[in-house]
Design a protein around this motif. Structure first.
Motif, PDB file in Angstrom:
ATOM      1  N   GLU A   1       0.833  -1.198   0.000  1.00 48.42           N
ATOM      2  CA  GLU A   1       0.000   0.000   0.000  1.00 48.42           C
ATOM      3  C   GLU A   1       0.870   1.252   0.000  1.00 48.42           C
ATOM      4  O   GLU A   1       0.585   2.216  -0.712  1.00 48.42           O
TER       5      GLU A   1
ATOM      6  N   ARG B   1       3.950   1.446  -1.198  1.00 42.53           N
ATOM      7  CA  ARG B   1       4.593   1.547  -2.511  1.00 42.53           C
ATOM      8  C   ARG B   1       3.611   1.972  -3.591  1.00 42.53           C
ATOM      9  O   ARG B   1       3.974   2.681  -4.529  1.00 42.53           O
ATOM     10  N   LEU B   2       2.359   1.553  -3.486  1.00 41.21           N
ATOM     11  CA  LEU B   2       1.368   1.908  -4.494  1.00 41.21           C
ATOM     12  C   LEU B   2       1.064   3.400  -4.508  1.00 41.21           C
ATOM     13  O   LEU B   2       0.670   3.941  -5.538  1.00 41.21           O
ATOM     14  N   LYS B   3       1.251   4.058  -3.370  1.00 42.33           N
ATOM     15  CA  LYS B   3       1.000   5.500  -3.332  1.00 42.33           C
ATOM     16  C   LYS B   3       1.960   6.251  -4.247  1.00 42.33           C
ATOM     17  O   LYS B   3       1.662   7.345  -4.691  1.00 42.33           O
ATOM     18  N   ASP B   4       3.128   5.641  -4.541  1.00 43.46           N
ATOM     19  CA  ASP B   4       4.088   6.270  -5.449  1.00 43.46           C
ATOM     20  C   ASP B   4       3.846   5.890  -6.905  1.00 43.46           C
ATOM     21  O   ASP B   4       4.497   6.430  -7.792  1.00 43.46           O
ATOM     22  N   CYS B   5       2.939   4.980  -7.175  1.00 42.15           N
ATOM     23  CA  CYS B   5       2.647   4.565  -8.545  1.00 42.15           C
ATOM     24  C   CYS B   5       1.630   5.511  -9.181  1.00 42.15           C
ATOM     25  O   CYS B   5       0.859   6.180  -8.483  1.00 42.15           O
ATOM     26  N   ILE B   6       1.610   5.517 -10.492  1.00 44.72           N
ATOM     27  CA  ILE B   6       0.638   6.347 -11.203  1.00 44.72           C
ATOM     28  C   ILE B   6      -0.757   5.801 -10.922  1.00 44.72           C
ATOM     29  O   ILE B   6      -1.037   4.628 -11.155  1.00 44.72           O
ATOM     30  N   GLN B   7      -1.600   6.689 -10.409  1.00 45.16           N
ATOM     31  CA  GLN B   7      -2.958   6.288 -10.066  1.00 45.16           C
ATOM     32  C   GLN B   7      -4.003   7.141 -10.774  1.00 45.16           C
ATOM     33  O   GLN B   7      -5.158   6.749 -10.877  1.00 45.16           O
TER      34      GLN B   7
ATOM     35  N   ASN C   1       0.541  10.403  -9.160  1.00 45.54           N
ATOM     36  CA  ASN C   1       0.395   9.379  -8.128  1.00 45.54           C
ATOM     37  C   ASN C   1      -0.592   9.872  -7.069  1.00 45.54           C
ATOM     38  O   ASN C   1      -1.256  10.901  -7.239  1.00 45.54           O
ATOM     39  N   TYR C   2      -0.654   9.161  -5.956  1.00 46.44           N
ATOM     40  CA  TYR C   2      -1.598   9.478  -4.872  1.00 46.44           C
ATOM     41  C   TYR C   2      -1.378  10.884  -4.312  1.00 46.44           C
ATOM     42  O   TYR C   2      -2.321  11.565  -3.946  1.00 46.44           O
TER      43      TYR C   2
ATOM     44  N   GLY D   1       3.937  13.826 -10.358  1.00 41.49           N
ATOM     45  CA  GLY D   1       4.024  13.095 -11.612  1.00 41.49           C
ATOM     46  C   GLY D   1       4.492  13.984 -12.743  1.00 41.49           C
ATOM     47  O   GLY D   1       5.400  14.799 -12.573  1.00 41.49           O
TER      48      GLY D   1
END
Length: 166
Positions: A85, A87-93, A118-119, A123
């Motif tokens: 969770e 790490r996903l905050k740094d992914c393009i969302q 990202n979150y 970006g």
């Protein structure tokens, strides 16, 4: 004492009948108890089915070990979930695209601006300007929803559109 024996002698048939009734009642109770014991034994056999001669304490201990193992696996999964969770905050969302006509003499909406955030609204905005004689593509970094570079009208529009996404 003689009087008691004489009284018992006179009442002997009644005493014998009374003792027979008590014995019959005990016999009925014994039959009921054996039937209950048989049912209990069936339940015990069903409970111990597949135990391979283990006693109840060993079975319970084995099941508790399995519960502890399941609990530790659940903790590992929770730790992995928390890590993912973060790490996903740094992914393009968040993604938004706008196509537009940059020049009047170009026939279609061939230019575009795309925002990838990202979150935390960090970006990039990538813009491609298509002209009849040349095309240009460039990127502008976005930090917390703000660009340190001037944004065109279309880039502002795509940035606001992507930030409003939940």
């Amino acid at each position: 004492m003689q009087d008691i024996l004489k009284l018992m002698g006179n009442q002997q048939p009644y005493i014998i009948i009374g003792l027979l009734v008590v014995n019959l009642i005990f016999l009925i109770l014994i039959i009921i108890l054996f039937k209950s014991l048989g049912e209990l034994e069936q339940k015990y056999r069903r409970f111990m089915r597949g135990s391979k001669d283990k006693n109840i304490e060993e079975l319970i201990t084995a099941y508790l070990d399995k519960v502890d193992e399941g609990r530790s696996i659940a903790e590992e999964v929770k730790t992995m979930y928390d890590s993912m969770e973060l790490r996903l905050k740094d992914c393009i969302q968040k993604v938004a695209v706008i196509r537009y006509k940059a020049f009047e003499n170009v026939g279609s909406d061939l230019s575009f601006s795309i925002a990838l955030l990202n979150y935390s609204n960090d970006g990039v905005i990538i813009t491609g300007i298509y002209g009849r004689n040349e095309s240009t593509t460039y990127a502008k970094p976005i930090d917390k929803g703000i660009s340190r570079y001037d944004l065109s009208e279309e880039e502002l529009k795509v940035l606001n559109q992507v930030i409003e996404e939940k």
